[in-house]
Design a protein around this motif. Sequence first.
Motif, PDB file in Angstrom:
ATOM      1  N   ARG A  57       1.086  -0.747   0.182  1.00  0.00           N
ATOM      2  CA  ARG A  57      -0.151  -0.004   0.499  1.00  0.00           C
ATOM      3  C   ARG A  57       0.763   1.025   0.051  1.00  0.00           C
ATOM      4  O   ARG A  57       0.100   2.080   0.114  1.00  0.00           O
ATOM      5  N   GLY A  58       1.756   0.764   0.190  1.00  0.00           N
ATOM      6  CA  GLY A  58       3.015   2.486   0.349  1.00  0.00           C
ATOM      7  C   GLY A  58       3.179   3.552   1.109  1.00  0.00           C
ATOM      8  O   GLY A  58       3.800   4.130   1.716  1.00  0.00           O
ATOM      9  N   PHE A  59       2.727   2.349   2.804  1.00  0.00           N
ATOM     10  CA  PHE A  59       2.715   3.094   3.799  1.00  0.00           C
ATOM     11  C   PHE A  59       4.423   3.679   4.702  1.00  0.00           C
ATOM     12  O   PHE A  59       4.863   4.017   5.554  1.00  0.00           O
ATOM     13  N   ILE A  60       5.339   2.150   3.750  1.00  0.00           N
ATOM     14  CA  ILE A  60       6.790   1.966   4.349  1.00  0.00           C
ATOM     15  C   ILE A  60       7.016   2.109   3.422  1.00  0.00           C
ATOM     16  O   ILE A  60       6.865   1.673   2.050  1.00  0.00           O
ATOM     17  N   GLY A  61       8.301   2.152   3.352  1.00  0.00           N
ATOM     18  CA  GLY A  61       9.627   2.292   2.633  1.00  0.00           C
ATOM     19  C   GLY A  61      10.952   1.982   3.053  1.00  0.00           C
ATOM     20  O   GLY A  61      11.438   2.072   3.533  1.00  0.00           O
ATOM     21  N   SER A  62      11.919   1.563   2.170  1.00  0.00           N
ATOM     22  CA  SER A  62      13.571   1.765   2.494  1.00  0.00           C
ATOM     23  C   SER A  62      14.442   1.984   1.108  1.00  0.00           C
ATOM     24  O   SER A  62      14.030   1.401   0.492  1.00  0.00           O
ATOM     25  N   GLN A  63      14.974   2.472   1.631  1.00  0.00           N
ATOM     26  CA  GLN A  63      15.837   3.274   0.837  1.00  0.00           C
ATOM     27  C   GLN A  63      17.815   2.753   0.553  1.00  0.00           C
ATOM     28  O   GLN A  63      18.035   2.598   2.240  1.00  0.00           O
ATOM     29  N   ASN A  64      18.359   1.885  -0.030  1.00  0.00           N
ATOM     30  CA  ASN A  64      19.661   1.209  -0.124  1.00  0.00           C
ATOM     31  C   ASN A  64      19.804   0.423   1.183  1.00  0.00           C
ATOM     32  O   ASN A  64      20.586  -0.506   1.698  1.00  0.00           O
ATOM     33  N   GLY A  65      18.597  -0.764   1.401  1.00  0.00           N
ATOM     34  CA  GLY A  65      19.135  -1.722   2.213  1.00  0.00           C
ATOM     35  C   GLY A  65      18.466  -1.710   3.659  1.00  0.00           C
ATOM     36  O   GLY A  65      18.894  -1.909   4.873  1.00  0.00           O
ATOM     37  N   ALA A  66      18.586  -0.357   4.227  1.00  0.00           N
ATOM     38  CA  ALA A  66      18.154   0.461   5.104  1.00  0.00           C
ATOM     39  C   ALA A  66      16.602   0.145   5.919  1.00  0.00           C
ATOM     40  O   ALA A  66      15.830  -0.669   5.286  1.00  0.00           O
ATOM     41  N   PRO A  67      16.550   0.523   7.599  1.00  0.00           N
ATOM     42  CA  PRO A  67      15.734  -0.125   7.823  1.00  0.00           C
ATOM     43  C   PRO A  67      14.506   0.323   7.198  1.00  0.00           C
ATOM     44  O   PRO A  67      14.776   1.677   6.666  1.00  0.00           O
TER      45      PRO A  67
END
Length: 85
Positions: A57-67
């Motif tokens: 649903r796009g409520f969470i996201g991560s960038q470059n393997g971060a939490p």
Amino acid sequence: MNISKAEQRVLHVLAQGGMIRHRRDDDGHIVEALCFTRDGFVLANMNLPLFRRLRKRGFIGSQNGAPYRISQAGLRAVRAQLDNR
């Protein structure tokens, strides 16, 4: 937008500064996701299907393997709750 109680609980923890740490298998698929509060405690009702729903649903996201952290869509979707400390 309809959000279940479990989704609401996780989003509220993330909005206060929490994070979701994930673990991948050898094929790169996520096999475990744990939600940590800003104080370092683990949220007990977090499971993999719930994690997948929040990510889909796009409520969470991560960038470059971060939490995983809450996204702008997640912040808009979360309802205000009292902080019972």
